[in-house]
Design an enzyme around this catalytic site. Structure first.
Site, short mmCIF file in Angstrom:
data_model
loop_
_atom_site.label_atom_id
_atom_site.label_comp_id
_atom_site.label_asym_id
_atom_site.label_seq_id
_atom_site.Cartn_x
_atom_site.Cartn_y
_atom_site.Cartn_z
N ALA A 130 -17.91 -7.14 -10.52
CA ALA A 130 -17.06 -7.91 -9.61
C ALA A 130 -17.58 -9.29 -9.23
O ALA A 130 -16.80 -10.17 -8.87
CB ALA A 130 -16.83 -7.10 -8.34
N ALA A 131 -18.90 -9.50 -9.28
CA ALA A 131 -19.46 -10.75 -8.74
C ALA A 131 -19.29 -11.92 -9.72
O ALA A 131 -19.38 -11.70 -10.92
CB ALA A 131 -20.94 -10.55 -8.45
N PRO A 132 -19.02 -13.12 -9.21
CA PRO A 132 -19.02 -13.55 -7.81
C PRO A 132 -17.69 -13.33 -7.08
O PRO A 132 -17.61 -13.70 -5.91
CB PRO A 132 -19.33 -15.04 -7.91
CG PRO A 132 -18.74 -15.46 -9.23
CD PRO A 132 -18.93 -14.27 -10.15
N GLY A 133 -16.68 -12.78 -7.73
CA GLY A 133 -15.53 -12.36 -6.96
C GLY A 133 -14.21 -13.08 -7.21
O GLY A 133 -13.26 -12.90 -6.46
N SER A 134 -14.13 -13.87 -8.28
CA SER A 134 -12.85 -14.54 -8.55
C SER A 134 -11.73 -13.52 -8.68
O SER A 134 -10.67 -13.65 -8.06
CB SER A 134 -12.93 -15.34 -9.86
OG SER A 134 -13.94 -16.29 -9.77
N LYS A 135 -12.02 -12.47 -9.47
CA LYS A 135 -10.94 -11.50 -9.71
C LYS A 135 -10.84 -10.51 -8.55
O LYS A 135 -9.75 -10.05 -8.23
CB LYS A 135 -11.15 -10.81 -11.05
CG LYS A 135 -11.11 -11.83 -12.18
CD LYS A 135 -11.48 -11.31 -13.53
CE LYS A 135 -11.75 -12.45 -14.49
NZ LYS A 135 -13.04 -13.17 -14.25
N ASP A 190 -14.45 -6.53 -16.16
CA ASP A 190 -14.57 -7.94 -16.59
C ASP A 190 -16.03 -8.07 -17.04
O ASP A 190 -16.90 -8.48 -16.27
CB ASP A 190 -14.24 -8.86 -15.41
CG ASP A 190 -14.22 -10.32 -15.82
OD1 ASP A 190 -13.70 -10.63 -16.90
OD2 ASP A 190 -14.73 -11.15 -15.05
N CYS A 198 -14.94 -13.40 -21.25
CA CYS A 198 -14.70 -14.84 -21.43
C CYS A 198 -15.46 -15.32 -22.67
O CYS A 198 -16.08 -16.37 -22.66
CB CYS A 198 -15.08 -15.63 -20.19
SG CYS A 198 -16.81 -15.46 -19.73
C1 LIG Z 1 -18.36 -11.87 -16.26
S1 LIG Z 1 -19.29 -11.54 -14.85
C2 LIG Z 1 -18.04 -10.96 -13.75
C3 LIG Z 1 -17.22 -12.05 -13.13
C4 LIG Z 1 -16.33 -11.56 -12.01
N1 LIG Z 1 -15.47 -10.47 -12.48
C5 LIG Z 1 -15.48 -12.65 -11.42
O1 LIG Z 1 -14.33 -12.77 -11.80
O2 LIG Z 1 -15.97 -13.39 -10.55
C6 LIG Z 1 -20.08 -10.06 -15.26
C7 LIG Z 1 -20.80 -9.37 -14.11
O3 LIG Z 1 -21.21 -8.09 -14.56
C8 LIG Z 1 -22.35 -7.74 -13.84
N2 LIG Z 1 -22.97 -6.61 -14.58
C9 LIG Z 1 -23.75 -6.62 -15.68
N3 LIG Z 1 -24.08 -5.36 -16.04
C10 LIG Z 1 -23.50 -4.53 -15.15
C11 LIG Z 1 -23.45 -3.12 -14.95
N4 LIG Z 1 -24.08 -2.29 -15.78
N5 LIG Z 1 -22.77 -2.63 -13.91
C12 LIG Z 1 -22.11 -3.45 -13.05
N6 LIG Z 1 -22.12 -4.80 -13.18
C13 LIG Z 1 -22.78 -5.33 -14.20
C14 LIG Z 1 -23.17 -9.01 -13.79
O4 LIG Z 1 -24.08 -9.00 -12.71
C15 LIG Z 1 -22.06 -10.05 -13.60
O5 LIG Z 1 -21.92 -10.37 -12.24
#
Ligand SMILES: C[S@@+](CC[C@H](N)C(=O)[O-])C[C@H]1O[C@@H](n2cnc3c(N)ncnc32)[C@H](O)[C@@H]1O
Length: 422
Positions: free
Chosen positions: A106-111, A174, A217
């Protein structure tokens, strides 16, 4: 080492496209700037000409020299700066008020903020992410957008799936990905393996007939179409749905997913697919319902009519949807932290002041020019008799005005102050 006669993955992908050269020239950006408009925080102003993002009803392309951080609208949460492509997965997920939705990366939270706004003040949004510092940013972004349905949990996705299988109507993956960086085949393979594992864990959270959106992405086929194909090959209880969205391209396998391209749509390269859990498998669903906190506090002090629950923990007061209030998961953020204290000594959090105004709490109207001066820290002579909430004429929630007769200032921490806003 990559074999000498095999082109690196990006070049291989380009050679399969009719506009491969344009793709290679555009893949690293810059991309068309875009924002998403909050449904309850008024109309963005002063941005010049903006163009509708065809696939996202709340998305607007802005001019390339419009830096969102320079606009009051950004600080009031009237808009959220978000690449146009990144707005697509939630459009495909189509969250409905009252649903339980899980955003596993989820981070940083756009979606997450986009999902939270689609749920409105009904339902539950569970946000997971493996990175604690990124979860802190996520929690702040949810607060800044006034999302009352969210629970940010540190629980890893595989544990969540073990304890609460089938608990969600809809899940978003995501996934972490290679982006547009040039990677070796080995690196891309390793990333694809990680993505497949995450997709499998996340799929266990979906109830029978529920939906899951997988997105990245990155343009690498190995992390996009191939991950979805590998998942479907080993999960007969799932099917890909045919997605269409205005102005988008189909995926590269004709399997129902969607592609966005920098050389075509002007966004970052993007892939999204929607999958459906079939009814056949006997999944034992374990809900996320937990203990309802004692109400204890009246939200009606600020808002006469709201469906939100209000509760107290120590001297902190929270408001949130009933599902977020009672969600059984450990949490780092839950609903809206309204503020701290009691009675006259109660101090409202700035983001929650905005969230209350957005939900109709009584607020005085100040001009855009005065709002910019207040945000910069100026004291103004305003025609009000006592401390009050304030909003702009175009509906942007400003916050709480403090001070004494004649001299009013906006009650926000100094780190939030900005000068020279538009
Ligand atoms: C593409 S970013 C997500 C962007 C977010 N969905 C947004 O729209 O702001 C991928 C995220 O996956 C997290 N991540 C990586 N491996 C993970 C796991 N095993 N479980 C949960 N989150 C994970 C990372 O910390 C990162 O924040």
């Amino acid at each position: 080492m990559m074999s000498r006669d095999r082109p690196p993955p990006l070049a291989a992908l380009a050679s399969s496209l009719s506009d491969g050269e344009s793709f290679l020239a555009a893949v690293a950006g810059p991309f068309r700037r875009a924002i998403r408009v909050h449904p309850r925080r008024g109309t963005p102003s002063g941005w010049g000409t903006m163009v509708q993002v065809p696939w996202s009803p709340s998305g607007l392309f802005t001019s390339d020299d419009a830096d969102p951080g320079d606009f009051l609208d950004h600080h009031l949460g009237t808009i959220y700066a978000q690449d146009a492509a990144s707005q697509l997965p939630v459009v495909l997920l189509d969250p409905q008020p009252g649903e339980t939705v899980i955003d596993v990366c989820a981070a940083p939270g756009s979606k997450s903020t986009q999902i939270g706004l689609a749920l409105g003040d009904e339902g539950l949004l569970v946000c997971c992410d493996a990175s604690p510092p990124r979860r802190r940013v996520l929690s702040e972004n949810l607060a800044r957008q006034g999302v009352a349905s969210a629970v940010v949990t540190p629980m890893p996705v595989h544990i969540l799936a073990q304890r609460h299988p089938g608990c969600a109507d809809a899940v978003l993956v995501d996934a972490p990905c290679s982006g547009h960086e040039q990677r070796s085949s080995k690196q891309v393979e390793r990333m694809a393996q990680r993505q497949l594992e995450l997709l499998e864990q996340a799929s266990r959270l979906v109830r029978p007939c529920g939906r899951l959106v997988y997105s990245t992405c990155t343009p690498y086929v190995e992390e996009d179409e191939q991950v979805v194909a590998a998942f479907l090959a080993s999960h007969p209880g799932w099917a890909a749905e045919a997605c269409v969205a205005p102005g988008c391209d189909g995926d590269l396998r004709g399997a129902g997913g969607i592609r966005l391209w920098p050389q075509r749509q002007g966004s970052e390269a993007f892939f999204a697919a929607r999958l459906r859990a079939l009814d056949g498998d006997a999944v034992q669903c374990v809900s996320l319902n937990g203990i309802v906190p004692p109400a204890g506090v009246e939200l009606s002090a600020w808002l006469p009519h709201t469906g939100l629950m209000c509760w107290r923990r120590g001297n902190a007061v929270f408001a949130g949807t009933a599902q977020a209030a009672s969600c059984a998961l450990p949490s780092e953020a839950r609903g809206l932290l309204l503020g701290h204290g009691e009675g006259e000594r109660f101090r409202l959090e700035p983001w929650s002041a905005q969230a209350l105004i957005e939900r109709g709490a009584a607020a005085v109207v100040v001009s855009h020019a005065d709002a910019i001066r207040l945000w910069a820290g100026e004291e103004l002579d305003l025609p009000i008799a006592r401390p009050a909430l304030a909003r702009t004429a175009s509906g942007g929630p400003l916050g709480e005005l403090a001070g004494a007769s004649g001299r009013w200032r906006l009650d926000i921490p100094s780190r939030m102050r900005r000068t020279g806003l538009r």
